[in-house]
Every structure is written in C-alpha cells, then in structure tokens.
Design an enzyme around this catalytic site. Structure first.
Site, PDB file in Angstrom:
ATOM      1  N   THR A 192       0.853  -1.177   0.000  1.00 27.89           N
ATOM      2  CA  THR A 192       0.000   0.000   0.000  1.00 27.89           C
ATOM      3  C   THR A 192       0.893   1.232   0.000  1.00 27.89           C
ATOM      4  O   THR A 192       2.106   1.124  -0.162  1.00 27.89           O
ATOM      5  CB  THR A 192      -1.027  -0.068   1.167  1.00 27.89           C
ATOM      6  OG1 THR A 192      -1.930   1.010   1.044  1.00 27.89           O
ATOM      7  CG2 THR A 192      -0.362  -0.043   2.531  1.00 27.89           C
ATOM      8  N   GLY A 224     -16.478   2.154  -0.975  1.00 23.29           N
ATOM      9  CA  GLY A 224     -15.101   1.705  -1.217  1.00 23.29           C
ATOM     10  C   GLY A 224     -14.735   0.407  -0.526  1.00 23.29           C
ATOM     11  O   GLY A 224     -13.737  -0.221  -0.882  1.00 23.29           O
ATOM     12  N   ASP A 275      -6.137  -4.544  -7.628  1.00 22.70           N
ATOM     13  CA  ASP A 275      -7.063  -3.412  -7.403  1.00 22.70           C
ATOM     14  C   ASP A 275      -8.072  -3.295  -8.544  1.00 22.70           C
ATOM     15  O   ASP A 275      -9.210  -2.881  -8.340  1.00 22.70           O
ATOM     16  CB  ASP A 275      -6.286  -2.086  -7.282  1.00 22.70           C
ATOM     17  CG  ASP A 275      -5.692  -1.888  -5.894  1.00 22.70           C
ATOM     18  OD1 ASP A 275      -6.182  -2.518  -4.940  1.00 22.70           O
ATOM     19  OD2 ASP A 275      -4.729  -1.103  -5.775  1.00 22.70           O
ATOM     20  N   LYS A 302       3.416   1.220  -4.021  1.00 22.54           N
ATOM     21  CA  LYS A 302       2.827   0.495  -5.154  1.00 22.54           C
ATOM     22  C   LYS A 302       3.594   0.657  -6.469  1.00 22.54           C
ATOM     23  O   LYS A 302       3.605  -0.250  -7.285  1.00 22.54           O
ATOM     24  CB  LYS A 302       1.366   0.920  -5.352  1.00 22.54           C
ATOM     25  CG  LYS A 302       0.438   0.371  -4.276  1.00 22.54           C
ATOM     26  CD  LYS A 302      -1.009   0.703  -4.594  1.00 22.54           C
ATOM     27  CE  LYS A 302      -1.931   0.164  -3.510  1.00 22.54           C
ATOM     28  NZ  LYS A 302      -3.347   0.352  -3.841  1.00 22.54           N
TER      29      LYS A 302
END
Ligand code: NDP
Length: 277
Positions: free
Chosen positions: A66, A243, A107, A70
């Site tokens: 994170t 989210g 993601d 990344k």
C-alpha cells in the site's frame, strides 16, 4: 501447500497501522482453518528493497503493498503481470516456489467486481473519474477492460490527468477540473478516486444534481463508509457503491494466490470489516 512451510503473508506500507487487510486475511485464514498469519509490516520507502527480498528467506507466501510502495515495488520484482505493467503499479507480491517475486495488481479486479456486484452496467455509458493518483490508474484500467465507451478524467492538478489520459489512450480523455460539472448530465458513472471525503478531510467539491436517473456513484474511500459524496448521491436517488467492496474484492485473488483457496465475501465479513468505519 506443504505443511512444513510457514503460511505467512502481510501488508507493507508506511504508515500501516490504519490498514484493514490484517483483519480481513486473518478472518479468512481462520475460516479456512489454515494455520497462518497475515501481518502489518511497517516498511519505510528506503527499506522496501531489503524487505521484499527478505520475503522468501522468511518463508512468506507474499504480501500486499500500500502507500507509498505500489509504484516503487515494480522495479524490485523478478516478473510483473502484463496488466500491472499497463497500470504502472502493483499491490500484490507472490513468492514463487523458486524464491522469485511476482508482482500483480488486484485493485482492478476489486474495483470492477465491486461495481458489477452493485449492478452497475459499466459498458452502458460514459464515466467520469475524479483524481489521478495510484487508485485512479486501477479505475481507468478497470473501466477500459469492461468496455466503458467514454472515460473522462479530471484532477485538481490537470497535468496528472493529462498524463494518465495519454498513458491509457482511447477512450480516456482528460478534462479540466473546472469542467467536471459540464458533462455531468451524460454520465452513467462517477468515481471518486481523490482523497477528498476521507475521515479528517473536507468533502469532495462536487454537485451531482445533473446526473441522470439511474446513474451510479462510486467512492473508493471506505473511511467513512458513507462519505459526503455517497450521502449526496443517496439523497438524489442515485445508485451507490462504497469503497469497502473494492477493498474486499481485491483481496480475494491475493489470498487465493498465497494460500491456494478462494475465499468468499459474506454479509458477516462485510459487517466485521465495516466495524468502526
Ligand atoms: P494519491 O495520493 O495517489 O492521489 C490522491 C488524489 O486526490 C490526487 O488525484 C489528488 O490530486 C487528489 N486530491 C488531493 N487533495 C485534493 C483536493 N483538495 N481537491 C481535489 N483533489 C484532491 O492517492 P490514491 O490514488 O492512492 O488514493 C485515492 C483514494 O482512494 C484514497 O482515499 C484511498 O483511500 C482510496 N483507495 C481505496 C481503495 C479501496 O480498496 N477502496 C484502494 C486504493 C485507494 P492532485 O494530483 O492535484 O494532488
């Protein structure tokens, strides 16, 4: 997976105390009766190379990445998945049997599955993406993959939106931050990929009232779960996707790659993850 191998994974970030991933993966480890552990790994940027190289030595199956790792981690992989190369960022590292590191980006899957699960017909009309950071890259890749016909990106710093539009090409188009309201009446989907609306931050400065009935609004932020943007969308009777779904869905392929079992997202798990948000 051999029972002699320690079943370890974790998430590297700086800072990392806010991450909900340990709660999520440790829940699935218990649920699947896997004697493993998923750890928060506070790693400063200058320690990233050393930490990643230590994964095979320490017996880790892999890790998540994170902020702020990344992008930087890509160059430290032995191999990077083609989609992740296209996005320019990885969020998952898999330690292969020969000790080499394989980087991928889940993601995109997380973003797409969350929207599809919410019933959003991504290919049915144009989308407006607000923000041009790391998360926006996954959003643009996901929208393109799902054949969204027109994708507009607006960012406070316009150069970053233009850079992403150029990177991804058609049908991604950059528009000025001040133009974000002008195209609202033709949008099928609006995605907030900025940090505005996060706990401790002001709300995103946007008026959704011109959106057509039936449009979807997706906020990538999950703390709080219901952001001012989603509150506004709900008041207008629009469809919403929060989210938390993206966080949950991006974790499924990572867990499967490390531990060999595909976990499920249940209402009980969503409740557990939403606690305190
Ligand atoms: P970045 O720091 O890379 O990008 C932040 C973005 O927010 C930039 O586009 C920035 O614009 C914009 N921004 C910051 N301040 C303002 C402001 N005052 N007005 C307008 N725009 C602003 O962050 P990420 O891309 O990594 O993350 C973005 C959001 O997505 C975060 O809230 C994060 O929590 C969330 N996220 C959620 C995930 C999930 O699984 N649900 C996964 C990943 C991220 P500028 O370029 O001008 O600075």
């Amino acid at each position: 997976m051999s029972s002699e191998k320690p079943l370890l994974a974790g998430v590297m970030g700086w800072p990392i105390h806010h991450s909900r991933s340990p709660r999520l993966h440790n829940y699935w480890l218990r649920q699947h009766r896997i004697a493993g552990q998923y750890m928060p790994l506070p790693i400063m940027p200058e320690q990233l190379a050393l930490a990643l190289r230590a994964l095979p030595v320490l017996g880790y199956a892999g890790c998540n990445l994170t902020l702020p790792h990344k992008t930087a981690a890509m160059a430290l992989m032995d191999d990077v998945d083609r989609d992740a190369q296209r996005i320019g960022a990885i969020n998952t590292v898999v330690v292969r049997d020969d000790g080499t590191l394989y980087g991928r980006n889940t993601d995109v899957e997380g973003f797409v599955h969350n929207l599809l699960q919410a019933g959003c017909p991504i290919s049915a009309g144009p989308a407006l993406v607000l923000g041009a950071g790391g998360a926006a890259r996954a959003v643009l890749a996901g929208l393109r993959q799902q054949h969204c016909p027109e994708i507009y990106i607006a960012n406070r710093t316009p150069g970053r939106a233009e850079e992403l539009a150029e990177w991804f090409g058609e049908p991604v188009q950059a528009i000025g931050w001040d133009e974000r309201h002008q195209l609202m009446s033709m949008m099928n989907l609006v995605v907030n990929a900025t940090s505005q609306g996060m706990k401790g931050q002001p709300a995103l400065d946007i008026n959704l009232s011109a959106l057509p009935t039936g449009a979807f609004v997706n906020d990538l932020i999950y703390h709080p779960l219901e952001t001012p943007l989603l509150q506004q969308a709900k008041k207008l009777g629009l469809h919403v996707a929060d989210g938390l779904g993206m966080l949950l869905y991006q974790a499924v392929p990572a867990f499967a790659a490390w531990f060999g079992q595909t976990p499920t997202i249940t209402p009980e798990l969503r409740c557990l993850m939403a606690e305190g948000l």
